[in-house]
Write an enzyme that holds these catalytic residues in place. Sequence first.
Site, PDB file in Angstrom:
ATOM      1  N   ASP A   2      -2.886   8.529   7.447  1.00  0.00           N
ATOM      2  CA  ASP A   2      -3.853   7.687   8.157  1.00  0.00           C
ATOM      3  C   ASP A   2      -3.098   6.779   9.121  1.00  0.00           C
ATOM      4  O   ASP A   2      -1.905   6.997   9.377  1.00  0.00           O
ATOM      5  CB  ASP A   2      -4.772   6.924   7.183  1.00  0.00           C
ATOM      6  CG  ASP A   2      -4.090   5.745   6.489  1.00  0.00           C
ATOM      7  OD1 ASP A   2      -2.878   5.495   6.747  1.00  0.00           O
ATOM      8  OD2 ASP A   2      -4.764   5.061   5.692  1.00  0.00           O
ATOM      9  N   SER A  35       0.800  -1.227   0.000  1.00  0.00           N
ATOM     10  CA  SER A  35       0.000   0.000   0.000  1.00  0.00           C
ATOM     11  C   SER A  35       0.833   1.276   0.000  1.00  0.00           C
ATOM     12  O   SER A  35       0.357   2.314  -0.435  1.00  0.00           O
ATOM     13  CB  SER A  35      -0.948   0.006   1.202  1.00  0.00           C
ATOM     14  OG  SER A  35      -0.233  -0.179   2.398  1.00  0.00           O
ATOM     15  N   HIS A  74       0.006   5.084   7.008  1.00  0.00           N
ATOM     16  CA  HIS A  74       0.676   5.597   5.800  1.00  0.00           C
ATOM     17  C   HIS A  74       1.065   7.060   5.934  1.00  0.00           C
ATOM     18  O   HIS A  74       0.285   7.863   6.447  1.00  0.00           O
ATOM     19  CB  HIS A  74      -0.257   5.417   4.595  1.00  0.00           C
ATOM     20  CG  HIS A  74      -0.707   3.991   4.425  1.00  0.00           C
ATOM     21  ND1 HIS A  74      -1.822   3.501   5.057  1.00  0.00           N
ATOM     22  CD2 HIS A  74      -0.170   2.968   3.738  1.00  0.00           C
ATOM     23  CE1 HIS A  74      -1.960   2.208   4.759  1.00  0.00           C
ATOM     24  NE2 HIS A  74      -0.962   1.862   3.962  1.00  0.00           N
TER      25      HIS A  74
END
Length: 367
Positions: A332, A41, A335
């Site tokens: 978040d 991610s 990340h």
Amino acid sequence: MANLSFIFCEILMILATILLVVEPVKCYSKQHKALFVFGDSLYDPGNNKYVNETYLKVIATMWPYGETYFKHPTGRVCDGRTVPDLIAQFAKLPILPPYLQPGTHRFTDGANFASGGSGVLSETHPGTVRLRLQLSYFKAVKESLKQKLGDEKAKNVLNGAVYLFSIGSNDYFSFYRTYPNASQFYKGKFVKMVIANLTSVLKEIYDLGGRKIAFQNIGPLGCIPAVKSFDSKLGSACADEVSSLARLHNRYLSIVLNKLESHLPGFKYSIFDFYNAFADRVNNPSKYGFKEGKAACCGSGAYRGEKCGWTTINGTKLYQVCSNPREYLWFDGAHPTESANFQLAKLLWNGDPKITGPYNMKQLFKL
Ligand SMILES: *[C@@H]1O[C@H](CO)[C@@H](O)[C@H](O)[C@H]1NC(C)=O
Ligand SMILES: *[C@@H]1O[C@H](CO)[C@@H](O)[C@H](O)[C@H]1NC(C)=O
Ligand SMILES: *[C@@H]1O[C@H](CO)[C@@H](O)[C@H](O)[C@H]1NC(C)=O
Ligand SMILES: *[C@@H]1O[C@H](CO)[C@@H](O)[C@H](O)[C@H]1NC(C)=O
């Protein structure tokens, strides 16, 4: 000369495109180096929108993801650009679209296969575009290049390209969740298995023509707000148990890449010490221009570790979001913000050998 003929070819192609004689293909030039991106991610440009599993499709597809740069959610788990987006821009390449995005692709620029939730091992988060699946997509890209350019030119593109990786965090999160009390012995065995699988993928990339490998190593996993929010006993400290897996992985990774360089002719690499660069920012945010290094900009609960972007069916927001993501290290619960990514990408691009070595990415692109 190469440059002149390149410009000439570009002009011809533009004319041809205007006259609709040929499809708009990028001219091949020796100066033009491609970027191939593999990862999770941290590097996903939105591939997950196109995967089968619904639980993966929705990652970062809602506001406020994307608010800073793209102005809409793209599937990047960030308010703006990720590290590979910025590296592409530093290398004067366009930002690479998700490989799985339908439509035509210009693989002479490279491709981004990274996908949220993915790991090195196929057991990690079933349904994700795990590393081996990303490798199979790369093989398809090689075939497509061979058809377009012929064997020789396709080979030059793959030899000249830089291959950038961010992978492994999800393997260790999974392991840590399943075996929180694993002994030192089993932790070591697990890390070795991850590294062995990773090494076999790197060897295949070499066999397919890849020569220049760059790694962002694994970060301080125990400092991630989402991890800390699950363990109230920690206070503001990081969970060292899971970070220790990352450190062990990083130690083996540098040993393995060094070995590959001595065994494989022409193999060159770069490791960006993301672990230490990021841990220093978590502990000393103000030194790097951040107001907050521990809690996320977007989310709810302790450290805003979870639920960024979540709303109920009736539209009630289940999260808070900061007014200025630039002040935060974390966007978040797991990340970094675009402003943190910018600092990281600069270190990866032209950091000194203490932080990115033996080559940095700028040097790899020039080789
Ligand atoms: C999605 O499903 C199709 C058909 O079953 C399969 O070919 C494809 O590989 C799957 N994609 C992923 C990312 O698992
Ligand atoms: C792990 O060890 C802690 C104590 O150190 C204990 O409270 C916990 O129940 C153990 N977890 C498992 C899954 O065995
Ligand atoms: C890769 O990992 C699997 C478990 O997912 C393991 O069984 C296998 O031996 C590993 N392969 C290598 C080359 O280490
Ligand atoms: C919306 O749903 C939440 C619970 O899901 C509830 O607490 C809230 O009162 C509802 N709001 C409205 C305006 O109906």
